[in-house]
Write an enzyme that holds these catalytic residues in place. Structure first.
Site, PDB file in Angstrom:
ATOM      1  N   HIS A  35      28.903  17.262 -44.393  1.00  0.00           N
ATOM      2  CA  HIS A  35      28.871  17.106 -45.843  1.00  0.00           C
ATOM      3  C   HIS A  35      29.282  18.427 -46.479  1.00  0.00           C
ATOM      4  CE1 HIS A  35      26.985  13.144 -45.848  1.00  0.00           C
ATOM      5  NE2 HIS A  35      26.246  13.578 -44.840  1.00  0.00           N
ATOM      6  N   CYS A  90      33.241  15.973 -51.282  1.00  0.00           N
ATOM      7  CA  CYS A  90      32.989  14.833 -50.392  1.00  0.00           C
ATOM      8  C   CYS A  90      33.735  13.598 -50.879  1.00  0.00           C
ATOM      9  CB  CYS A  90      31.492  14.532 -50.305  1.00  0.00           C
ATOM     10  SG  CYS A  90      30.625  15.519 -49.077  1.00  0.00           S
TER      11      CYS A  90
END
Length: 112
Positions: A22, A34
């Site tokens: 992430h 993201c």
């Protein structure tokens, strides 16, 4: 950090692409890095399947943060060229994100 791992065969063709991690560049659901990586990667893989009719071997994490695509080995040359062009386009887009946000995404391209 998002890590992109590109594996190529001896001819330089991409055979495996793995994206994991992430960006942690914002709250969940509001992380633009993201979101950008997801849009580029899923859009590219959907384009491959839609435009070539090829079924890719795709694995995803059930909570996000993981995507792996394996390109089938025995596909005809014309289809392989289309798949590779679309995958290389995806890598160019991801590198564009990496150029601006390298503290959140890293690309390793093996066999290039």
């Amino acid at each position: 950090m998002i890590k992109v791992d590109v594996r190529r065969d001896q001819e330089g063709y991409i055979h495996t692409l793995t994206i994991k991690g992430h960006a942690d560049a914002g709250p969940h659901g509001y992380d633009l890095i993201c979101a950008g990586v997801s849009a580029v990667s899923f859009g590219s893989l959907n384009a491959i399947q839609s435009l070539t009719g090829l079924e890719l071997d795709i694995k995803q994490g059930d909570r996000g943060g993981f995507l792996r695509c394996d390109v089938p080995l025995n596909i005809d040359t014309e289809c392989q060229e289309k798949v590779q062009l679309l995958l290389e386009g995806m890598i160019v887009s991801l590198r564009t994100i990496e150029a601006s946000y390298g503290e959140h995404i890293q690309i390793e391209d093996h066999g290039r």
